[in-house]
Design a protein around this motif. Structure first.
Motif, short mmCIF file in Angstrom:
data_model
loop_
_atom_site.label_atom_id
_atom_site.label_comp_id
_atom_site.label_asym_id
_atom_site.label_seq_id
_atom_site.Cartn_x
_atom_site.Cartn_y
_atom_site.Cartn_z
N LEU A 35 -84.64 19.12 -119.82
CA LEU A 35 -85.29 17.98 -119.87
C LEU A 35 -85.24 17.33 -118.49
O LEU A 35 -84.20 17.39 -117.67
N TRP A 36 -86.28 16.49 -118.18
CA TRP A 36 -86.56 16.18 -116.73
C TRP A 36 -87.21 14.71 -116.81
O TRP A 36 -88.13 14.40 -117.68
N ASP A 37 -86.80 14.07 -115.64
CA ASP A 37 -87.66 12.92 -115.19
C ASP A 37 -88.72 13.53 -114.24
O ASP A 37 -88.48 14.53 -113.62
N THR A 38 -89.62 12.84 -113.92
CA THR A 38 -90.70 13.15 -112.98
C THR A 38 -90.95 12.18 -112.01
O THR A 38 -90.83 10.79 -112.32
N LEU A 39 -90.93 12.53 -110.77
CA LEU A 39 -91.18 11.62 -109.61
C LEU A 39 -92.53 11.88 -109.03
O LEU A 39 -92.71 13.13 -108.48
N ARG A 40 -93.33 11.06 -108.97
CA ARG A 40 -94.76 11.12 -108.29
C ARG A 40 -94.65 10.60 -106.84
O ARG A 40 -94.56 9.41 -106.71
N VAL A 41 -94.43 11.18 -105.76
CA VAL A 41 -94.38 10.60 -104.56
C VAL A 41 -95.43 10.97 -103.66
O VAL A 41 -95.90 11.87 -103.36
N THR A 42 -95.90 9.77 -102.99
CA THR A 42 -96.90 9.78 -102.03
C THR A 42 -96.36 8.97 -100.84
O THR A 42 -95.73 7.95 -100.86
N GLU A 43 -97.29 9.49 -99.79
CA GLU A 43 -97.11 8.71 -98.33
C GLU A 43 -97.84 7.53 -98.21
O GLU A 43 -99.05 7.43 -98.64
N THR A 44 -97.52 6.45 -97.55
CA THR A 44 -98.29 5.04 -97.33
C THR A 44 -98.24 4.81 -95.91
O THR A 44 -97.46 5.08 -95.32
N ASP A 45 -99.44 3.84 -95.54
CA ASP A 45 -99.42 3.58 -94.32
C ASP A 45 -98.43 2.33 -94.07
O ASP A 45 -97.92 2.09 -92.78
N THR A 46 -98.18 1.49 -95.20
CA THR A 46 -97.29 0.65 -95.30
C THR A 46 -95.73 0.79 -95.02
O THR A 46 -95.46 1.42 -95.78
N PRO A 47 -95.00 0.48 -94.09
CA PRO A 47 -93.76 1.19 -93.91
C PRO A 47 -92.90 0.31 -95.05
O PRO A 47 -93.31 -0.68 -95.59
N GLY A 48 -91.82 1.07 -95.61
CA GLY A 48 -91.00 0.78 -96.80
C GLY A 48 -91.12 1.71 -97.86
O GLY A 48 -91.97 2.56 -97.97
N ILE A 49 -90.28 1.27 -99.01
CA ILE A 49 -90.34 2.02 -100.00
C ILE A 49 -90.66 1.33 -101.19
O ILE A 49 -90.42 0.19 -101.67
N GLU A 50 -91.80 1.75 -101.95
CA GLU A 50 -92.22 1.12 -103.31
C GLU A 50 -92.14 2.21 -104.38
O GLU A 50 -92.31 3.13 -104.41
N LEU A 51 -91.13 1.42 -105.41
CA LEU A 51 -90.59 2.26 -106.36
C LEU A 51 -91.20 1.52 -107.62
O LEU A 51 -90.97 0.45 -107.91
N ILE A 52 -91.82 2.55 -108.63
CA ILE A 52 -92.31 2.05 -109.72
C ILE A 52 -91.72 2.67 -110.94
O ILE A 52 -91.85 4.07 -111.03
N CYS A 53 -90.89 1.86 -111.79
CA CYS A 53 -90.27 2.76 -112.98
C CYS A 53 -90.51 1.60 -114.22
O CYS A 53 -89.93 0.54 -114.12
N ARG A 54 -91.10 2.02 -115.39
CA ARG A 54 -91.06 1.14 -116.43
C ARG A 54 -90.13 1.07 -117.35
O ARG A 54 -89.99 0.43 -118.59
N GLU A 55 -89.10 1.88 -117.07
CA GLU A 55 -87.85 2.13 -118.24
C GLU A 55 -86.99 0.76 -118.06
O GLU A 55 -86.47 0.46 -117.03
N PRO A 56 -86.93 0.20 -119.27
CA PRO A 56 -86.07 -1.01 -119.00
C PRO A 56 -84.52 -0.63 -118.91
O PRO A 56 -84.02 0.54 -119.22
N GLY A 57 -83.88 -1.30 -117.90
CA GLY A 57 -82.44 -1.05 -117.70
C GLY A 57 -82.47 -0.21 -116.39
O GLY A 57 -81.38 0.08 -115.92
N VAL A 58 -83.52 0.20 -116.03
CA VAL A 58 -83.46 1.00 -114.67
C VAL A 58 -83.99 0.13 -113.56
O VAL A 58 -85.43 -0.18 -113.52
#
Ligand code: ATP
Length: 286
Positions: A35-58
């Motif tokens: 049973l697994w979560d999936t992480l789709r990870v891409t490099e961006t030119d803008t420094p920093g971390i952008e995290l998108i997760c639609r799960e309520p409570g996370v």
């Protein structure tokens, strides 16, 4: 880049002491399941971390263990680019399945590869433990004996083939609260973790089942009788053995027969005791 973060169960969990810094000393056998979560990870030119997760409570900010994992490695290696991660949750959170820790481990692997940082698995483990005691195990995966606060790992052979039903009741269990309650318990029944490790080494499923045990289960189940009810339901449906995982509240049942596991899952679903039910098998990495 896409990474899977697998859920874990504890085939046994013992607490052997408490350190002066408040951490509990544990001995436990961990097993990844399919049973697994999936992480789709891409490099961006803008420094920093952008995290998108639609799960309520996370959370999607620095409270998320994925964010912390990325931040730690990227700061250490002074990575100039940014990273964007879309986290798709399937592992229920705060459920004893180690979802957050596993996501963090997957993020460590992803950032290491994406930016060619060159960390070995051992180096990722050494950094992961700063995020959470279960992160080093999740970096390694497979089947393992975990000691210390969870970071001292001994790899074991894959657990014998079987089918594992996970049933998670609608009860959120904060891990810290369970450990605090355990501290005030006077009588604790300790599982035989060494006997279980030996059973795994022998490929003896009956031996693994005989030695299932979790010192945290009576603590969590005292406030959540549904845990015992689900165990009984899985037993009646033909499970070889059942147990609560981690600090709860997910209960798992081990079956040698796939069709029986599927029927047991259906029975638990129909009984309305569990919010989430999954039929899985041990994820074999080693
Ligand atoms: P364990 O088995 O290690 O006790 P758990 O199943 O109790 O793990 P997690 O799934 O790690 O717990 O989630 C616990 C809490 O951590 C969540 O309620 C959430 O607020 C927070 N959290 C931080 N990062 C994550 C993440 N990536 N996924 C899920 N929860 C996260």
């Amino acid at each position: 880049m896409e990474k899977r973060a697998y859920a874990k169960i504890n085939l046994s969990l013992d607490v052997t002491g408490k350190r002066s810094d408040g951490y509990h000393e544990v001995r436990m056998i961990m097993q990844m399941v399919s049973l697994w979560d999936t992480l789709r990870v891409t490099e961006t030119d803008t420094p920093g971390i952008e995290l998108i997760c639609r799960e309520p409570g996370v959370p999607c900010d620095s409270r998320n263990l994925v964010w912390q994992a990325c931040d730690m490695l990227m700061k250490e290696k002074k990575v100039q680019q940014g990273v964007r991660i879309v986290l798709e949750k399937r592992i229920p959170h705060a459920a004893g399945l180690g979802g957050g820790s596993s996501d963090a481990a997957a993020a460590l692997h992803a950032v290491n590869e994406l930016f060619h940082l060159g960390f070995s698995d051992d180096e990722l483990c050494a950094r992961g433990v700063r995020i959470g005691a279960d992160v080093p195990y999740c970096v390694m995966g497979g089947t393992a004996l975990a000691e210390g606060i969870g970071e001292k790992l001994t790899a074991l052979p894959a657990m014998p083939p079987c089918h594992i039903v996970l049933a998670r009741p609608d009860v959120d269990v904060p891990t810290g609260v369970v450990y605090r309650k355990l501290d005030s318990c006077t009588s604790v029944v300790h599982p035989d973790v060494d006997a279980q490790a030996d059973a795994i080494r022998r490929g003896d499923l009956a031996g693994v089942v005989r030695t299932l045990g979790n010192v945290l289960e009576p603590v969590t189940a005292a406030d959540a009788p549904v845990i015992t009810a689900i165990r009984r339901g899985l037993d009646r449906a033909g499970a070889e053995g059942t147990l609560m995982s981690g600090s709860g509240a997910t209960v798992f049942g081990i079956f040698s027969d796939e069709a029986q596991a599927a029927r047991a899952a259906e029975t638990v679903r129909e009984g309305g005791m569990a919010k989430d039910v999954f039929v899985t098998c041990p994820d074999v990495l080693n």
